[in-house]
Write a protein that holds these residues in place. Structure first.
Motif, mmCIF file in Angstrom:
data_model
loop_
_atom_site.group_PDB
_atom_site.id
_atom_site.type_symbol
_atom_site.label_atom_id
_atom_site.label_comp_id
_atom_site.label_asym_id
_atom_site.label_seq_id
_atom_site.Cartn_x
_atom_site.Cartn_y
_atom_site.Cartn_z
ATOM 1 N N GLN A 121 0.907 -1.209 -0.036
ATOM 2 C CA GLN A 121 -0.137 -0.106 -0.110
ATOM 3 C C GLN A 121 0.779 1.241 -0.026
ATOM 4 O O GLN A 121 1.692 1.455 0.874
ATOM 5 C CB GLN A 121 -0.973 -0.063 1.340
ATOM 6 N N TYR A 122 0.563 2.063 -1.013
ATOM 7 C CA TYR A 122 1.504 3.443 -0.993
ATOM 8 C C TYR A 122 0.657 4.424 -0.534
ATOM 9 O O TYR A 122 -0.629 4.727 -0.525
ATOM 10 C CB TYR A 122 1.624 3.715 -2.614
ATOM 11 N N LEU A 123 1.431 5.473 0.096
ATOM 12 C CA LEU A 123 0.992 6.506 0.966
ATOM 13 C C LEU A 123 1.217 7.761 0.332
ATOM 14 O O LEU A 123 2.334 8.185 0.081
ATOM 15 C CB LEU A 123 1.647 6.464 2.304
ATOM 16 N N SER A 124 0.046 8.609 0.045
ATOM 17 C CA SER A 124 0.312 10.080 -0.391
ATOM 18 C C SER A 124 0.079 10.954 0.631
ATOM 19 O O SER A 124 -1.150 10.886 1.239
ATOM 20 C CB SER A 124 -0.285 10.239 -1.738
ATOM 21 N N GLU A 125 0.648 12.025 0.725
ATOM 22 C CA GLU A 125 0.550 12.870 2.408
ATOM 23 C C GLU A 125 0.318 14.307 1.582
ATOM 24 O O GLU A 125 1.182 14.694 0.780
ATOM 25 C CB GLU A 125 1.490 12.735 3.149
ATOM 26 N N THR A 126 -0.645 15.004 1.962
ATOM 27 C CA THR A 126 -0.558 16.544 1.722
ATOM 28 C C THR A 126 -0.923 17.266 3.064
ATOM 29 O O THR A 126 -1.534 16.886 3.720
ATOM 30 C CB THR A 126 -1.799 16.795 0.656
ATOM 31 N N ARG A 127 -0.326 18.454 3.021
ATOM 32 C CA ARG A 127 -0.863 19.360 4.145
ATOM 33 C C ARG A 127 -1.408 20.767 3.628
ATOM 34 O O ARG A 127 -0.774 21.314 2.855
ATOM 35 C CB ARG A 127 0.600 19.626 4.999
ATOM 36 N N PHE A 128 -2.237 21.260 4.543
ATOM 37 C CA PHE A 128 -2.585 22.450 4.226
ATOM 38 C C PHE A 128 -3.224 23.198 5.516
ATOM 39 O O PHE A 128 -3.098 22.703 6.462
ATOM 40 C CB PHE A 128 -3.889 22.291 3.186
ATOM 41 N N VAL A 129 -3.358 24.501 5.468
ATOM 42 C CA VAL A 129 -3.864 25.379 6.611
ATOM 43 C C VAL A 129 -5.013 26.077 6.031
ATOM 44 O O VAL A 129 -5.081 26.770 4.905
ATOM 45 C CB VAL A 129 -2.812 26.206 6.964
ATOM 46 N N VAL A 130 -6.157 26.328 6.801
ATOM 47 C CA VAL A 130 -7.147 27.161 6.410
ATOM 48 C C VAL A 130 -7.075 28.479 7.231
ATOM 49 O O VAL A 130 -6.977 28.485 8.386
ATOM 50 C CB VAL A 130 -8.658 26.580 6.740
ATOM 51 N N ARG A 131 -6.956 29.463 6.636
ATOM 52 C CA ARG A 131 -6.716 30.760 7.112
ATOM 53 C C ARG A 131 -7.837 31.713 6.918
ATOM 54 O O ARG A 131 -8.480 31.784 5.706
ATOM 55 C CB ARG A 131 -5.211 31.235 6.958
ATOM 56 N N LEU B 12 -3.347 15.361 5.783
ATOM 57 C CA LEU B 12 -4.346 14.338 4.870
ATOM 58 C C LEU B 12 -3.370 13.435 4.392
ATOM 59 O O LEU B 12 -2.574 13.527 3.631
ATOM 60 C CB LEU B 12 -5.164 14.967 3.912
ATOM 61 N N ARG B 13 -3.643 12.103 4.881
ATOM 62 C CA ARG B 13 -2.956 10.774 4.316
ATOM 63 C C ARG B 13 -3.833 10.017 3.680
ATOM 64 O O ARG B 13 -4.938 9.491 4.203
ATOM 65 C CB ARG B 13 -2.248 10.260 5.540
ATOM 66 N N VAL B 14 -3.410 9.577 2.466
ATOM 67 C CA VAL B 14 -4.360 8.465 1.559
ATOM 68 C C VAL B 14 -3.505 7.402 1.132
ATOM 69 O O VAL B 14 -2.396 7.687 0.521
ATOM 70 C CB VAL B 14 -4.966 9.238 0.396
ATOM 71 N N ARG B 15 -3.953 6.105 1.531
ATOM 72 C CA ARG B 15 -3.416 4.861 0.963
ATOM 73 C C ARG B 15 -3.901 4.463 -0.267
ATOM 74 O O ARG B 15 -5.427 4.551 -0.314
ATOM 75 C CB ARG B 15 -3.328 4.209 2.228
ATOM 76 N N ALA B 16 -3.422 3.660 -1.136
ATOM 77 C CA ALA B 16 -3.849 2.956 -2.149
ATOM 78 C C ALA B 16 -2.769 1.959 -2.751
ATOM 79 O O ALA B 16 -1.607 2.101 -2.032
ATOM 80 C CB ALA B 16 -4.272 3.782 -3.450
ATOM 81 N N PHE B 17 -3.395 1.054 -3.519
ATOM 82 C CA PHE B 17 -2.606 -0.224 -4.029
ATOM 83 C C PHE B 17 -1.644 0.188 -5.048
ATOM 84 O O PHE B 17 -0.922 -0.464 -5.481
ATOM 85 C CB PHE B 17 -3.542 -1.006 -4.221
ATOM 86 N N ARG B 18 -2.011 1.512 -5.642
ATOM 87 C CA ARG B 18 -1.105 1.972 -6.694
ATOM 88 C C ARG B 18 -0.472 3.261 -6.308
ATOM 89 O O ARG B 18 -1.447 4.321 -5.774
ATOM 90 C CB ARG B 18 -1.812 1.856 -8.054
ATOM 91 N N PRO B 19 0.633 3.864 -6.746
ATOM 92 C CA PRO B 19 1.239 4.990 -6.277
ATOM 93 C C PRO B 19 0.343 6.303 -6.910
ATOM 94 O O PRO B 19 -0.069 7.291 -6.309
ATOM 95 C CB PRO B 19 2.761 5.055 -7.037
ATOM 96 N N ASP C 250 -2.686 6.042 -7.807
ATOM 97 C CA ASP C 250 -4.032 6.145 -7.141
ATOM 98 C C ASP C 250 -4.329 6.922 -5.702
ATOM 99 O O ASP C 250 -5.035 7.695 -5.622
ATOM 100 C CB ASP C 250 -4.611 4.621 -6.891
ATOM 101 N N ALA C 251 -3.155 6.566 -5.131
ATOM 102 C CA ALA C 251 -2.835 7.211 -3.739
ATOM 103 C C ALA C 251 -3.100 8.828 -4.040
ATOM 104 O O ALA C 251 -3.349 9.603 -3.549
ATOM 105 C CB ALA C 251 -1.791 6.824 -3.068
ATOM 106 N N GLN C 252 -1.857 9.164 -4.914
ATOM 107 C CA GLN C 252 -1.822 10.746 -5.204
ATOM 108 C C GLN C 252 -3.254 11.176 -5.899
ATOM 109 O O GLN C 252 -3.601 12.318 -5.683
ATOM 110 C CB GLN C 252 -0.720 10.836 -6.386
#
Length: 399
Positions: free
Chosen positions: A67-77, A173-180, A182-184
């Motif tokens: 399982q491949y992990l794609s991560e993103t970070r953001f801030v609401v201002r 936000l972290r998202v896992r998928a079976f393909r790289p 797909d996670a992105q």
């Protein structure tokens, strides 16, 4: 010849039987018997520890899919809120502060059934979770489940996690998928939906602010029209445009008559002193009396009973005051409407991306060795607890 007694012969026989029995070797057990005996003695540890650990080793070692992990970070201002914390201080120095409450709104949305349904309809969530690379335990639907929307939502929660740092306001936000890819793709789609949610909140705030301001302006205009109509009805009723100006002219007349009376009285006194028998004396007295009577009547028209000018002036001034207040309220409402329109042109909330969703090149999950060791430790703890209770039961039963 010596004769042996019967008792001595029986004793010798028993002795020979005992010697023979003592020289017989025990029967040797087979390997299967020894194995079954060992299994019976160690049945608890085999069932509680060895079997689950073995199954976990087989699953994580040979079956579990990467399982491949794609991560993103953001801030609401937001530009309109107070800030706290290091990152918030930085944002405040740039004119913006973090909006932590709205970050929790984004979290709740991403973890909601609406987000899962949106991803299933537009993001290909079912296909992503049903890839052929997935093993039978993590693939959607599960072998014991059905491909329902609720099952998809529960499966979605296993592959998507989101959390907010209360100190800095950064949401991860972290998202896992079976393909790289797909996670992105899934992480990017969720981030886009979060931005759309923020935009909808902005649009709703703008529309509400402008709508309420327009309602206030309409109410102020209606109130002012009603006051103006009341003022017109009053003027028609009293047949005067401005009772205050009318009373002012009446005061001027009274003042003029008072001056004339004073002048006539001076002339009369002079005439009486010079020519007491003059026929003009009576005429001048009549003129003075008439003017004084007129002064009394004019004053009675201004102040006196309810038919005088004083109540009309008070009512007229009250109407003027209400109209003035209505005009000021209309001006204030119009100013609020303009401010609302100007404020509507500004975006109240921003979703600022700190880290865009990445495309992983290495499978971060499952944690194979860690998972096997955790299962072993858990099973071993359960074994010792079960063994403790079993020994306690045996001890109490023996007593």
């Amino acid at each position: 010849m010596t004769r042996v007694s019967t008792n001595d012969e029986f004793t010798d026989y028993l002795t020979l039987v005992d010697i023979h029995a003592g020289n017989v070797l025990p029967e040797k057990k087979s390997f299967l018997d020894r194995a079954l005996f060992w299994i019976r003695n160690h049945l608890l540890v085999l069932i509680v520890v060895a079997l689950p650990t073995g199954l976990a080793t087989v699953y994580y070692g040979a079956i579990a899919s990467d399982q491949y992990l794609s991560e993103t970070r953001f801030v609401v201002r937001s530009p309109n809120r107070n800030a706290a914390g290091l990152l918030s201080g930085f944002l405040q120095s740039t004119g913006f502060v973090r909006a932590q409450d709205d970050s929790y709104v984004v979290m709740e949305f991403i973890e909601s059934r609406a987000a899962a349904g949106d991803m299933a309809e537009h993001g290909g969530l079912r296909e992503i979770l049903s890839r052929p690379e997935a093993d039978f335990l993590t693939r959607f639907p599960a072998p014991w489940g059905k491909p329902t929307g609720e099952a998809l939502y529960q499966h979605y929660l296993d592959f998507v996690t989101i959390e907010t740092d209360s100190g800095g306001g950064v949401t991860t936000l972290r998202v896992r998928a079976f393909r790289p890819e797909d996670a992105q793709t899934l992480a990017q789609a969720l981030l886009d939906r979060a931005e759309m949610l923020i935009n909808r909140l902005n649009d709703r705030a703008r529309q509400d602010a402008v709508r309420f301001a327009r309602i206030e302006v309409a109410d102020s205009e209606k109130r002012l029209r009603d006051l103006q109509k009341s003022l017109t009805d009053f003027r028609n009723k009293v047949a005067m445009v401005d009772p205050s100006k009318q009373s002012a002219s009446m005061f001027e007349m009274i003042a003029k008559l008072s001056d004339d009376v004073a002048q006539n009285k001076a002339q009369l006194a002079s005439l009486i002193e010079q020519t007491p028998q003059s026929p003009q004396i009576q005429s001048m007295r009549s003129t003075i009396d008439a003017k004084e009577q007129q002064i009394i009547e004019e004053r009675a028209r201004i102040v006196g009973d309810d038919a005088s000018m004083a109540p009309l002036i008070a009512e007229y001034e009250q109407l003027l005051l209400q109209r003035e207040l209505g005009m000021r309220m209309l001006e204030s409402s119009a100013t609020s409407l303009e401010n609302a329109k100007l404020e509507a042109q500004r975006q109240q909330l921003y979703l600022e991306r700190i880290v865009n969703p990445n495309r992983p090149d290495y499978a971060m999950y499952p944690k194979r060795i860690k998972s096997i060791l955790m299962i072993f430790a858990l099973c071993f703890a359960v074994f010792w607890i079960a063994r403790f209770f079993r020994n306690q039961i045996y001890d109490h039963s023996e007593t």
